[in-house]
Design an enzyme around this catalytic site. Structure first.
Site, short mmCIF file in Angstrom:
data_model
loop_
_atom_site.label_atom_id
_atom_site.label_comp_id
_atom_site.label_asym_id
_atom_site.label_seq_id
_atom_site.Cartn_x
_atom_site.Cartn_y
_atom_site.Cartn_z
N PHE A 1 6.83 142.12 -79.38
CA PHE A 1 6.92 141.60 -78.01
C PHE A 1 7.96 140.50 -77.87
CE2 PHE A 1 2.56 142.69 -79.30
CZ PHE A 1 2.42 143.86 -78.58
N ALA B 1 15.36 152.89 -75.08
CA ALA B 1 15.34 154.28 -74.61
C ALA B 1 16.71 154.63 -74.05
CB ALA B 1 14.26 154.45 -73.54
N ARG C 1 14.08 158.75 -65.35
CA ARG C 1 13.46 159.91 -65.98
C ARG C 1 12.50 159.44 -67.07
NH1 ARG C 1 15.45 163.26 -70.42
NH2 ARG C 1 14.25 165.20 -70.34
N PRO D 1 5.74 161.19 -70.84
CA PRO D 1 4.76 160.56 -69.95
C PRO D 1 3.59 159.93 -70.70
CG PRO D 1 5.42 162.71 -69.11
CD PRO D 1 6.03 162.58 -70.47
N LYS D 2 3.28 160.44 -71.88
CA LYS D 2 2.13 159.91 -72.62
C LYS D 2 2.44 158.52 -73.19
CE LYS D 2 -1.11 162.49 -75.09
NZ LYS D 2 -1.42 163.55 -76.06
N GLY E 1 14.25 151.79 -69.33
CA GLY E 1 13.22 151.30 -70.25
C GLY E 1 11.95 150.93 -69.51
N GLU F 1 9.03 146.27 -70.09
CA GLU F 1 8.76 145.04 -69.33
C GLU F 1 8.37 145.30 -67.88
OE1 GLU F 1 11.38 144.47 -72.63
OE2 GLU F 1 10.51 142.67 -71.82
#
Lengths: 165, 744, 329
Positions: free
Chosen positions: B242, B511, B629, B633-634, B703, B706
């Protein structure tokens, strides 16, 4: 430098059955069960998150009951049976709770996960939690800083459902 | 052209290792002859060490050394050598450098012994004499000495827009209020740890808890004068960070120093109390003056920020851009001063700057909405930013309106009476609040390598990290999708300084940045495969340009006639190759410079407040996210849920309490520093609204680390207002504050 | 931890004689607080006497209708025991409001009573604490004292006792049974823990050579009208800011007997027997409960960060009494 102090700590012989394997060990009496597992037996699946009983990452099953392994001395458990995260899968097949943690993405970093899983299995065996609120309360001894609680609760509820049928 | 469809919901590829205890974290490697180091920390906040008595510890059999400033090896001298990739401007802290004490809990000695218990005991035998000086750790008292730093680590305050003071003065509705939150600590569940494996040739391999192995490698090379080939840093698993792992922490320095000196492998793991001894989210004090016209149009936004920093580095973060990223206002001024204290330098903590700035902004906007007499949702929509005023750029995409719409519908916002203190059940007042948020979604340069083996297995690598964010999984998915392979055929490697260069894993940029590099590396590999395919006799792909082919089902094939195809493995076979590799250096497009690139969120919260007992329960939350995008999704949902849990912590529980007499954070364990437990969380919903963005990066993803967090704390605080009719401007909103706030 | 010797004992006599004869010897049972404190060198036993082999695990009915709780029965066994759940649900609830499931599985009844304060300064060797190091001063007095006592404190110590179980036991008027060199005795809960006075290093009136063997519950368990209400900083797994244990004997809406104890406010579970009497023969209503709550907080004195506790204690008392008497708002 010349050392003039012998080992400062008493040693005792104990026998522990860990994940089905009998271990005969000579342990220093100040060694916690957690440090014995991690440092001596290299079972690092059991995690040290605080070493103070304040996070639950070190949860193991001692004679079937979930406890914090950081707050007990190894020497106190001569003759006991201990199950750690490494002992849950049977013949290469994951315990259903382990599989459900993967399927429901009930973790992120994975550090609290072994403790959560052992705690969940202990909770199911205790048979005290029935509702979602009770599951949340009785899983509250396991902190998860990634915040996977929603999915953890789903896993436990599903496992409880399974254990009833 | 960016991919548009969301990725598949897949299980984590590292899930099996994590649920079986096989995933090994930094403090869990056990080379032969491993020694254990235990750190001793200062008990004063300022002054100097007169003497450290180590004799008793050294006399114990099994204790190898006690390192202090008196016997440490020679170290690099210049600041530059200690500056890591995330260092703020200033002079980085140097462990054991000299006898000066700069902050309480400063590491002052390392005891190295053959067993952990022995090292801990030996550390308790070391005694220290200090010459104490008067420390200053009281933020409020030091506010008057706030200063403008020479350099801002993040964003420097720009010139004002329009005439904010006049506009404020002339407006019909005005709000001026101060919002504060305390210092907070990251507390990943895995404490910081480093295991240094010493090899006979003097080289070291280091397992470190870090959000970028390259940062630790650079640091060790600088401080210990090591050549790149002499130090390899690995971090295959990181038990949360974090932000705490953005900078190398002192256990890395100490373990490495001991290993090099003792020519042995050494491990140093920090204790939970020691997790309070380095970086933290800086306390901030923010004064917001907002003004609106009679019909609710924002007329002025004035934000004055004071943030905590240390005496040796000027830490600042992006607290101030948010008013003009989220709202449209002609007159605005933003200022940011630092308050120097005798503490360790603050450190990026999940949504650094955003969590602080958006908390204050969104609470202030809620207050102003009530002054104007508007529903807080309508008030936000009325002042919706159609472009980013802060940088004066259009948004690459912004589906925040849709977040509001879908979130409100799911939550049932339309049934909300605007009047506060109107909903009750039993002893509990019920309140509904909302807030919106944003987070930068920038792409940074990153490298990646893709290697296809003749057995059809693809290995992709980049020196990024997976701190629980799902990097292993989503990168494997991007690679599998780009190459037309099954996920099971792909292995992604990370957390290794010997891999192609990647940026620090932070700021929700992985990402986007590494994902783009992975995609490009795979496409590069595809091009090379096509060239090889065309060399095969009778190739069905002869003279076909790359843009006319696709990689699907393990084949390279013609888009318009998929029967014209070659299996990827056949291409290698027929060219007598065991494998084929492609490496890429991926850069953000120049086009991105013309746009403001953000993800957005709208958060709706229901709280239940028991005023007599002072307790607040968050009973429901809906977080609607526009994050481009969604690659998986999980894992994406888990990221957002985690951000929501953090919001609960920030709003209601988390506070590192500074004892001003000792100059020390005094609630320094997890019983004293409360983070949310399972029972604190009830019904949480996550919505990903559709958002297409072909500017953000080639994979269209923003991403999510946050954006799921930033608007949660203010939404909770606004819900508490709606429940009680009382404003709480100092976080966390704890029992004592609910009880002591009697004004309605 | 500092080095120590360790001995598993198999008899009470052996345990007691070891306590008496071995320097700085401590009993270890569950270990869930002792080991924690040993790790941070706040407690430094030279000898540990492991009593887990003693036969002190039983939970059984006593002649005359009460219940005996073995000192070594775990907190979880006790809370979930049918006799406790059925007849002393107040105790069951209080235990379950404390710690976590894991800790309750290991923590024992005897150990629960003997747990030390959670005062941050007590836990931090670099600060002054008269409880940890007599005569060193009390850093909490002028430090961060949000969690500290508002009743019964002294200038030497403002720590609170952290147990939930003990608060219920105080309301139930349980007795602690202990064996020492001179034989067994039972101590009323009201006299078991002590106020800090000028020697806060001593938590209880248990003698250093005494071993807790069990807890005796009187026949009356208030199973019809009871409440344990705990207010804390998060929903679970944290210590009480204030907690209230209430047992009422009622006839219709009239209170015949009230037993009330407060936790989180003093060095011991706080009872004011004279205030309990104010309710006897009175109707269960908010006004009467307010009278009791005022009487309970008589003499309370707060510090810089815990002023809210006085109000919180009063309001929690009223709420708990309402719950116990099944009154709505």
């Amino acid at each position: 430098m010349e050392k003039n102090t012998p080992s400062p700590i008493q040693k005792e012989s104990i026998m522990l059955t860990i994940n089905g394997t009998v271990h005969r060990l000579e342990v220093e009496v100040w060694t916690t069960l957690l440090d014995l597992l991690r440092e001596r037996l290299k079972l690092t699946g059991t995690k040290k998150g605080c070493d103070q009983g304040q996070c639950g990452a070190c949860t193991v099953l001692l004679d079937g009951q979930r406890i914090n392994s950081c707050l007990t001395l190894a020497v106190m458990h001569d003759g006991s049976e201990i199950t750690t995260i490494e002992g849950l899968a049977q013949n290469g097949k994951l315990n259903p709770v382990q599989q459900a943690f993967i399927d429901r993405d009930a973790f992120q970093c994975g550090y609290c996960t072994p403790g959560q899983i052992c705690s969940a299995i202990g909770l199911i065996q205790e048979g005290k939690a029935k509702t979602k609120a009770e599951v949340r309360e009785l899983m509250s001894g396991n902190l998860c800083r990634c915040g996977a609680y929603t999915h953890i609760t789903e896993v436990v509820l599903e496992a409880l459902e399974r254990s009833r049928t | 052209m960016a991919a548009t469809k969301n990725g598949e919901a897949r299980n984590r590829v590292d899930g099996y290792q994590k649920v079986t205890g096989q995933a090994k974290y930094a403090g869990e490697w056990q080379p032969p002859g491993l020694l254990h180091g235990v750190v001793l920390n200062s008990t004063i906040a300022k002054g100097k060490i007169l003497h450290i008595e180590t004799e008793k510890a050294l006399q114990l059999d099994g204790v190898l050394q006690v390192f202090t400033h008196e016997n440490r090896p020679p170290l690099a001298h210049y600041d530059k050598s200690y500056q890591d990739l995330d260092a703020p401007p200033g002079t980085p802290f140097r462990p054991l450098f000299d006898n000066k004490i700069l902050f309480n809990m400063q590491p002052i000695a390392l005891v190295v012994a053959e067993s952990l218990e022995l090292a801990r005991y030996a550390a308790s035998l070391v005694t220290v004499n200090y010459e104490k000086k008067q420390h200053e750790v009281d933020f409020e008292k030091q506010l008057q000495h706030a200063f403008i730093p020479k350099d801002y680590k993040a964003v420097a305050p720009p010139e004002p827009w329009g005439s904010p003071a006049e506009a404020y003065h002339d407006a019909k509705h005005r709000l001026s209020a101060t919002y504060t939150h305390p210092s907070q600590h990251h507390h990943p569940m895995e404490p910081h740890a480093s295991t240094v494996l010493w090899e006979e040739n003097g080289r070291i391999t280091v397992y470190d808890k870090i959000q970028g192995a390259l940062n630790s490698q650079k640091y060790l090379m600088g401080v210990f004068g090591l050549a790149q080939e002499d130090v390899r840093v690995l971090s295959p698993f990181v038990g949360g960070a974090f932000g705490s792992g953005l900078r190398p922490q002192y256990q890395l320095f100490l373990a490495t120093m001991a290993a090099l000196e003792l020519r042995c492998s050494v491990r140093v793991v920090l204790s939970r109390p020691q997790m309070f001894s380095f970086g933290h989210r800086p306390k901030t004090h923010q004064r917001f003056s907002l003004a609106a016209s009679e019909d609710g149009q924002l007329q002025a936004m004035i934000q004055e920020v004071y943030g905590e920093t240390s005496r040796f580095e000027d830490y600042s973060e992006n607290v101030i851009s948010w008013p003009l990223v989220l709202y449209n206002c002609a007159n605005a001024s933003l200022s940011y001063k630092l308050v120097g204290l005798d503490v360790y330098t603050p450190l990026d903590m999940r949504a650094p700057g955003g969590a602080s700035g958006i908390f204050a902004l969104e609470c202030a906007m809620d207050e102003l909405a009530y002054q104007v007499g508007m529903n807080p949702l309508d008030f936000r929509l009325k002042n919706y930013a159609e472009k980013d005023q802060f940088e004066d750029k259009p948004f690459s995409s912004k589906e925040l309106r849709e977040c509001f719409r879908q979130g409100a519908e799911k939550f049932g916002w339309k049934n909300r009476p605007n009047q506060p203190r109107t909903m009750q059940e039993g002893h509990e007042l019920i309140g509904w609040g909302l807030a919106n948020g944003a987070w930068e979604a920038n792409q940074k340069p990153a490298h990646a390598k893709a290697v296809l083996a003749v057995d059809g297995k693809l290995t992709v690598s980049s020196a990024t990290a997976d701190i629980g964010t799902g990097t292993y999984t989503i990168m494997s998915q991007v690679a599998a999708e780009t190459m037309g392979l099954e996920l099971e055929q792909v292995t992604f490697k990370l957390g290794d300084s010997s891999l192609p260069k990647a940026p620090l894993e932070g700021g929700s940029a992985t990402a986007s940045s590494v994902g783009s590099a992975v995609r490009e590396a795979c496409r590069q590999l595809g091009k090379k495969l096509l060239e090889l395919a065309q060399e095969v006799d009778g190739s069905p792909l002869k003279d076909i340009p790359f843009w006319e082919v696709e990689m699907e089902a393990g084949q390279l094939r013609l888009k318009k006639d998929p029967t014209k195809a070659m299996a990827l493995t056949d291409i290698l076979h027929q060219n007598q190759k065991d494998s084929l590799a492609a490496t890429i250096d991926s850069q953000p497009s120049e086009e991105q410079d013309n746009y403001a690139i953000y993800s957005h969120s709208a958060v709706f919260v229901e709280v239940r407040v028991d005023e007599a007992l002072g307790t607040v329960r968050v009973s429901r939350m809906v977080n609607a996210i526009a994050g481009g995008r969604i690659l998986n999704p999980k894992t994406a949902k888990s990221q957002i849920l985690g951000g929501m849990v953090w919001g609960v912590g920030m709003a209601l529980e988390e506070e590192s309490v500074m004892d001003t007499h000792y100059g020390r954070f005094i609630n320094h364990d997890l019983a004293g520093y409360h983070i949310p437990v399972n029972a604190d969380l009830q019904e949480l919903d996550v919505i990903f609204v559709e958002e297409e963005d072909d500017i953000v990066n080639p994979i269209g993803a923003k991403g999510l680390g946050e954006v799921g967090n930033v608007a949660v704390a203010p939404a909770i605080v606004n819900a508490i207002f709606h429940a009680t009719g009382k404003r709480f401007r100092d976080l966390p909103v704890t029992v004592d504050k609910i009880l002591e706030n009697d004004e309605v | 931890m500092k080095p120590f010797s360790y001995q598993k004992v198999m008899g009470i006599t052996e345990a007691v004689s070891d306590l008496k004869e071995k320097n700085q010897s401590y009993i270890i049972a569950g270990g869930t607080n002792l080991l924690d404190l040993m790790k941070v060198h706040v407690m430094q036993p030279q000898h540990l006497i492991d009593i887990n082999g003693l036969k002190l695990h039983d939970i059984s009915e006593r002649d005359g209708g009460g219940l005996h709780l073995g000192a070594l029965a775990s907190n979880a066994q006790t809370a979930y025991h049918p006799l406790v759940e059925g007849r002393y649900p107040l105790l069951s609830q209080a235990i379950l409001a404390g710690a976590s499931a894991q800790l309750r599985n290991k923590a024992t009844n005897g150990g629960n009573l003997l747990q030390r304060t959670r005062c941050s300064y007590f836990y931090d060797n670099s600060t002054s604490c008269n409880k940890r190091e007599p005569e060193s001063g009390c850093a909490a007095l002028h430090g961060y004292n949000r969690d500290h006592a508002i009743l019964g404190h002294s200038e030497h110590c403002i720590a609170t006792h952290p147990s939930d179980m003990a608060v219920a036991l105080a309301a139930l008027e349980a007795r602690v049974v202990a064996t020492g060199p001179d034989g067994a005795r039972s101590i009323p809960m009201a006299d078991f823990h002590r106020l800090p006075s000028n020697n806060p290093q001593v938590d209880s009136n248990l003698e250093a050579e005494e071993l807790i063997t069990g807890i005796q519950l009187p026949p009356e368990g208030f199973a019809e009208h009871y409440a344990y209400l705990k207010v804390r900083d998060r929903a679970s797994y944290s210590f009480a800011l204030v907690s209230v244990a209430v047992g009422l004997r009622m006839e219709g809406n009239t209170i015949l007997k009230a037993r009330v104890a407060l936790g989180g406010v003093a060095h011991k579970p706080w009872r004011v027997p004279g205030a309990e009497e104010l309710l006897e023969g009175k109707e269960a209503d908010r006004e009467n409960f307010k009278v009791l709550s005022e009487a309970y907080l008589t003499g309370s004195e707060a510090f810089k960060h815990n002023k809210f506790k006085i109000k919180l204690a009063k309001q929690t008392l009223v709420r708990a009494l309402m719950q116990a008497s099944n009154l709505k708002l």
